[in-house]
Design a protein around this motif. Structure first.
Motif, PDB file in Angstrom:
ATOM      1  N   PRO A 134     -56.196  35.996 -82.806  1.00 24.79           N
ATOM      2  CA  PRO A 134     -55.079  35.455 -83.574  1.00 24.79           C
ATOM      3  C   PRO A 134     -55.916  34.173 -84.427  1.00 24.79           C
ATOM      4  N   VAL A 168     -50.979  38.958 -78.963  1.00 22.87           N
ATOM      5  CA  VAL A 168     -50.663  38.348 -79.957  1.00 22.87           C
ATOM      6  C   VAL A 168     -49.176  38.471 -80.424  1.00 22.87           C
ATOM      7  N   ASN A 169     -48.601  39.781 -80.444  1.00 23.47           N
ATOM      8  CA  ASN A 169     -47.610  40.195 -81.011  1.00 23.47           C
ATOM      9  C   ASN A 169     -46.448  40.681 -79.779  1.00 23.47           C
ATOM     10  N   ASN A 189     -49.509  30.747 -79.692  1.00 19.84           N
ATOM     11  CA  ASN A 189     -48.302  31.449 -79.298  1.00 19.84           C
ATOM     12  C   ASN A 189     -47.616  30.702 -78.176  1.00 19.84           C
ATOM     13  N   ASN A 192     -43.983  31.021 -78.526  1.00 22.87           N
ATOM     14  CA  ASN A 192     -43.497  32.175 -78.908  1.00 22.87           C
ATOM     15  C   ASN A 192     -42.399  32.817 -77.991  1.00 22.87           C
TER      16      ASN A 192
END
Ligand code: PEP
Ligand code: MN
Length: 346
Positions: A134, A168-169, A189, A192
């Protein structure tokens, strides 16, 4: 609310309480103690007084409110420290101080395998390496992605070290979980929530890093997102916060260790590399972290830091890492923590 069961009772009574909690629209989370069970009932804050009625059920000793906004992460629900199992014989949160080490990013087979052997020799128990990075700039190296995960798996097969790597995602959770032994949530994150909820549904340990501008309460609320989905294997990582100070990359909040130890049962790890940003400061922060009572460290190590694709200035060379580990053993001894594999204790 916390439902404290009486000591040494028939487990069927606890199961009946669990069923009633569900009927009332709450999620029961059972904590098994030495002689009694404690059941956390988590759900909509507004109707929680209806849970008070559980006090009249057989086997219930008392029903008490959880005062903290985080529930499952709190010491109130789980007074004993949690141990997070990484693999049989390896846990974070027990007496052994666990050191994770490796490069910021996986760059090549030679780089990761060579580093894995070196950190293992020095006493590290877990290999770190980023495959998805990231980065603050979209033009910086973003990681080798799945190729990086494959190289980490290769290094694990060669050394036996479990691997920790960042996801990360949310769309990559399944992919990363196929390779990683511990999934890391990066500082950027920490809030998130979609990612945290997905990780809460995995049967894998998660290391959650503190956001660089997050309070300890916000940090624990993020851990709560993972716990509330059912994943109890959460490790917290303090990696420095942003302050007015510019001499270091971040300011290591060393007091976060004893504060977290008071507030939560979850294990606490320190990342001195991202906290300081300078290789010369890393060893002293490792020693301070152990003195403060952390359960482990995560340290960046690179065989050739000048050529590192990311975070070279804060990465120890393998030899410096090995020297640091030898001195760390003295601090571990003083803190009553074992550090097997270092200084001839294995
Ligand atoms: C890392 O561990 O490589 C990393 C990016 O750390 P942080 O999320 O703490 O910045
Ligand atoms: Mn890094």
């Amino acid at each position: 609310m916390i439902i404290v069961m009486q000591k040494n009772i028939d487990k069927a009574l606890s199961r009946a309480v669990e069923a009633r909690i569900r009927e009332l629209g709450y999620e029961p989370h059972v904590i098994h103690g030495e002689s009694r069970e404690v059941i956390g009932a988590v759900g909509d804050e507004r109707g929680k007084m209806v849970l008070q009625s559980l006090e009249s059920m057989p086997g219930v000793e008392k029903v008490v409110p959880i005062l903290k906004p985080y529930k499952l992460a709190s010491r109130e629900v789980c007074p004993e420290p949690s141990r997070v199992e990484i693999k049989p014989g390896l846990e974070i949160g027990g007496n052994e101080l666990i050191v994770m080490a490796g490069p910021c990013a996986v760059e090549s087979e030679e780089q990761i395998v060579q580093t894995a052997h070196a950190v293992k020799r020095a006493g590290a128990r877990i290999l770190r390496g980023g495959a998805f990075k990231p980065r603050t700039s979209p033009y910086s190296f973003q990681g080798l992605e799945e190729e990086g995960l494959k190289l980490l798996a290769m290094a694990r097969a060669e050394t036996g070290l479990p691997i920790i790597t960042e996801v990360v995602n949310p769309r990559d959770v399944e992919l990363v979980a196929r390779y990683a032994d511990i999934l890391q949530v990066g500082a950027r994150n920490m809030q998130n929530f979609a990612l945290l909820k997905m990780l809460g549904q995995l049967d894998k340990p998660i290391m959650l890093k503190r956001g660089m501008s997050a309070t300890i309460q916000e940090f624990l609320m993020s851990a709560e997102y993972i716990l509330a989905e059912g994943n109890r294997r959460v490790i917290l990582c303090e990696r420095g916060i942003r302050t007015f100070e510019t001499a270091t990359r971040n300011t290591l909040d060393i007091s976060a260790v004893p504060v977290l130890k008071e507030q939560t049962h979850l294990p606490v790890v320190i990342d001195p590399s991202h906290a300081t940003g300078h290789v010369s400061l890393v060893p002293s922060m490792c020693y301070a972290a152990v003195a403060a009572g952390c359960d482990g460290l995560i340290v960046e190590v690179h065989p050739d830091p000048e050529k590192a694709a990311s975070d070279g200035p804060q990465s120890l060379r393998p030899a410096a890492f090995a020297d640091m580990m030898i001195k760390l053993k003295l601090f571990a001894d003083a803190a009553d923590r074992s550090l097997p594999g270092v200084g001839g204790s294995l």
